[in-house]
Enzyme design. Structure first.
Site, short mmCIF file in Angstrom:
data_model
loop_
_atom_site.label_atom_id
_atom_site.label_comp_id
_atom_site.label_asym_id
_atom_site.label_seq_id
_atom_site.Cartn_x
_atom_site.Cartn_y
_atom_site.Cartn_z
N ASP A 95 -12.72 24.29 3.81
CA ASP A 95 -13.16 25.69 3.89
C ASP A 95 -12.49 26.63 2.89
OD1 ASP A 95 -10.61 25.75 4.94
OD2 ASP A 95 -11.17 26.61 6.88
N HIS A 96 -11.37 26.22 2.30
CA HIS A 96 -10.59 27.13 1.45
C HIS A 96 -10.97 27.09 -0.02
CE1 HIS A 96 -8.00 28.10 4.78
NE2 HIS A 96 -7.10 28.67 4.02
N ASP A 160 -2.39 25.82 9.42
CA ASP A 160 -2.87 27.13 9.03
C ASP A 160 -2.38 28.10 10.09
OD1 ASP A 160 -5.36 28.41 7.16
OD2 ASP A 160 -4.89 29.49 9.01
N ARG A 448 -5.95 39.78 7.33
CA ARG A 448 -4.83 40.21 6.48
C ARG A 448 -5.34 41.11 5.36
NH1 ARG A 448 -2.05 34.43 6.73
NH2 ARG A 448 -1.02 34.75 8.73
N SER A 643 0.80 33.29 5.88
CA SER A 643 0.22 31.95 5.99
C SER A 643 1.26 30.89 6.31
CB SER A 643 -0.47 31.60 4.67
OG SER A 643 -0.81 30.25 4.61
N ARG A 645 1.41 28.16 4.76
CA ARG A 645 1.46 27.26 3.58
C ARG A 645 2.88 26.79 3.28
NH1 ARG A 645 -0.72 32.16 -0.12
NH2 ARG A 645 -2.11 32.14 1.66
#
Length: 754
Positions: A95-96, A160, A448, A643, A645
């Site tokens: 999806d990213h 995520d 965000r 995030s 990440r």
């Protein structure tokens, strides 16, 4: 039948015994959050009570979910774990890596061409290790999880930060870094500090222009971006029960913006309806059999102050629509005050673009309510003043809203429907004119709104609101427009008001899709080959990080003293950098390029102490690494907000940064640093941040005595030869110190499976 129904039934079979034992050990009624936590202990049946905010606890999550940007690094790490198959149900969602530019069909085709190598890698590695794979275009991870995998009373982790969205179905769903996911996929315990509990009592009922989004926007204003750190937020009350399941998901989703570990709601009829509407009647039936264990004990909600560490009460009948921003999701403004605030702060009142959708607000209900407003544009002879875009959350939602005529309605007002992907919400938006960096205002229903996040333009002021409010502001083209009181002038010169939005909680004709986009893994993946080319710019096999040599760190240079807000977007930007998420060395070229240097107030400009010249942060750090010089990063409060990440931790580790010293950490980032074998430290005295000067050298004089609950002593040598001795706190336990000693948590896993 639902995915993994036997696993879900097993969770429910164990729940009564485990929760009853926990209640006995704790000696009082339990919140829902405590029931889920105690029923998912690694040891099984509880044997002790835990102290909130203090005890580290081993848990056994039910499942793992990864999105494509983080899955690359997580699965590259999993390849080192020595396992033939994941130990718990796991999924990967593409999806990213789909950039929004023209329209869904065009953008998806382009993404498949540009990122084919990555998608093929994720597909094959999923096939090999027994992982469910959701293809590009299938939808956003959190919406797909809500539609297919979330279940009341379950525990899951996801790579995520918005994994917390699944709390809308009564889960404890927690965002983590890839190394945490590797632990669980490898069949190991997952460690979490037992969270504190914040209770939010919702009274009254939403109506008119007010939406579930306004609840979390209000909560963000109360708690701020760090007020939920280390806590689970549990919502309850008549207002909670009257809300849709997907509305609950929206609220839980943005709990990440207040730093909460996760958020959740007790099981109720809205969840039952949603499970049945998404073809999971078997889960709904199973949940009903243990319903009293899927919400708090009655005494808890009757006297919440006795059971929660903090209680917030919001009357939904009095709640006003909110807009939060710009540049931070906790700057909350009621719509009735927005014009006044905009004028006072010189925010541009003209709205350039309104964007709805994303993982936060892409349900059928959200889009149907926005469509009811779009329909009024023609009915009332209006024209939409701003550009308008829609990002459906999944192919199931997209197909259903097209079938029910909503996309036609949006087409008539000139809207653009983007692909079922994250798109502008994570900076994957090729916005025309953004490169001019003109000051402008946009409104969106995302979660965000940090500087540069949506379009890369530092001068774009982004405000977060409900899909309904965003649609109204796009129609009006005016940030100060209050649809509750203000009128618009139509093409006939008449004054008209927008009617209140209306919509359906669930599609009257049911959900549908020709191809939801799911690929089941091979029954036996042993013969599947996962190939990564050594020449690839997108993917790179990982080499283990070097273990600690057992010596004190002496002569470490200050790389950067970050000023103010330093999120994971500042540490490892998304947008165009997403294409390198599977190549650690290449993506390390974005390390800390968004952080503001406290000494010159510039981004990506720090002094190289080897040359005396100013240069980009990654370039300076590569010089230090080549010279064998360790380095330190210094930061402010809530460092690593945003995030999950783990690249924000892996990049400095890869380039030779040894320690990060800050006033306070965001939860996920602190854990990510620990997992990668770095020192994550906080100032014992926050005022010592001000003592750090450009050109400082750090000596960790007692690192050899690194131990739980023992401060570390740092000598800070200034350029003029003077010295400050400062104390640093840490939250490492014995096991986490083991990660540091071994060089990373993954090194320990690999050694155990060798």
């Amino acid at each position: 039948m639902a995915f993994d129904i036997e696993m879900i039934k097993k969770v429910y079979e164990n729940m009564a015994e485990r929760v009853d034992k926990a209640r006995e050990l704790v000696g009082r009624p339990l919140t829902l959050s405590e029931k889920i936590l105690y029923s998912h202990l690694w040891e099984g049946v509880p044997s002790q009570a835990f102290t909130r905010g203090k005890d580290y606890v081993d848990f056994a999550p039910d499942r793992v979910a990864c999105q494509d940007a983080t899955a690359q690094m997580a699965l590259l790490q999993f390849m080192h774990a020595g396992k033939s198959k994941v130990a718990v149900p796991t999924t990967v969602h593409c999806d990213h890596l789909i950039q929004a530019k023209i329209d869904a069909k065009t953008d998806l085709k382009r993404a498949k061409e540009q990122s084919n190598e990555v998608f093929d890698f994720l597909s094959s590695i999923s096939n090999k290790y027994g992982i469910g794979f959701w293809k590009p275009g299938a939808g956003i991870i959190h919406q797909v999880v809500l539609e297919n995998y979330a279940f009341p009373g379950g525990m899951m982790i996801g790579t995520d930060s918005h994994t917390v969205n699944a709390g809308g179905l009564g889960m404890l769903a927690i965002g983590v870094g890839g190394a945490d996911a590797v632990d669980v996929m490898s069949g190991m315990a997952w460690e979490l500090k037992f969270p504190k509990l914040i209770g939010v009592k919702l009274t009254g009922k939403l109506s008119g222009w007010t939406a579930p989004k306004d609840v979390i926007l209000k909560v963000a204003g109360i708690l701020t971006v760090k007020g939920g750190t280390g806590a689970v937020i549990e919502y309850f009350g008549e207002g909670a029960k009257a809300m849709s399941c997907t509305g609950k998901g929206t609220i839980c989703n943005m709990g990440a913006e207040v730093g909460a570990t996760t958020s959740t709601f007790g099981y109720d009829e809205s969840m039952d309806r949603y499970l049945r509407a998404t073809n999971r009647a078997d889960v709904a039936d199973a949940a009903k059999s243990v319903a009293k264990y899927l919400t708090a004990d009655d005494e808890v909600y009757a006297n919440p102050e006795q059971y929660f560490d903090q209680v917030i009460e919001i009357n939904l009948s009095e709640l006003e629509p909110h807009l939060n921003g710009p540049f931070t999701p906790d700057l909350a403004t009621p719509i009735s005050k927005m014009r006044e605030e905009a004028v006072k702060n010189d925010w541009p009142l003209q709205v350039q673009v309104g964007l709805i959708g994303s993982c936060t607000n892409s349900s059928y209900e959200d889009i149907s309510r926005s469509a009811s407003l779009a329909k009024q544009v023609a009915d009332k002879k209006l024209k939409t003043k701003a550009k308008f875009t829609i990002t459906p959350g999944s192919e199931v939602v997209r197909y259903t809203i097209e079938r029910d005529g909503f996309i036609d309605t949006f087409d008539k007002i000139g809207a653009t429907v983007f692909a079922n992907a994250c798109g502008p919400c994570i900076g994957m938006w090729d916005r025309e004119g953004a490169e001019k960096e003109e000051r402008n205002t946009i409104v969106h229903s995302f979660n965000r709104n940090f500087s540069k996040r949506a379009d890369g333009n530092p001068n774009t002021l982004a405000f977060v609101g409900s899909p309904e409010l965003v649609t109204a502001l796009a129609i009006a083209g005016d940030l100060g427009f209050n649809p509750l009181t203000d009128k618009l002038i139509n093409e006939d010169g008449e004054e008209v008001m927008l009617d209140e939005p209306t919509g359906n909680e669930l599609p009257p004709k049911g959900f549908d899709a020709e191809d939801p986009g799911y690929q089941a893994p091979a029954v036996d993946g042993s013969k599947v080959q996962v190939v990564v080319s050594p020449e690839s710019e997108r993917l790179q096999l990982l080499a283990p990080f070097t273990p600690w040599d057992g010596e004190n760190i002496i002569g470490a240079k200050l790389l950067i003293k970050a000023f103010g807000k330093c999120t994971t977007d500042h540490i490892s930007m998304a947008g165009p950098w997403l294409r390198f998420r599977g190549h650690l060395d290449n993506i390390s070229n974005n390390m800390l390029i968004g952080a503001v240097n406290a000494f010159n107030m510039k981004t990506n400009s720090v002094k190289n102490e080897l040359t005396g010249e100013y240069d980009a942060v990654p370039a300076v750090q590569r010089d230090y690494k080549a010279a064998g010089v360790p380095s330190v990063v210094v930061g402010d409060h809530n460092y690593g907000e945003g995030s999950s990440r783990e690249h924000a931790a892996m990049e400095p580790r890869h380039l030779g940064v040894r320690a990060v010293l800050v006033k306070s950490f965001a939860r996920i980032h602190e854990t990510n640093l620990k997992k990668q074998g770095m020192l994550a430290l906080t100032f014992a005295n926050e005022a010592d941040y001000d003592k750090i000067q450009e050109g400082d050298t750090f000596n960790f004089v007692d690192l050899k005595e690194f131990a739980p609950n023992k401060q570390l002593t740092l000598e800070v040598i200034h350029k003029d030869g003077s010295k400050d001795v400062i104390m640093a706190n840490h939250s490492y336990n014995e096991g986490q110190i083991g990660w540091f000693v071994a060089g990373s948590a993954l090194n320990l896993i690999a050694a155990a499976n060798a």
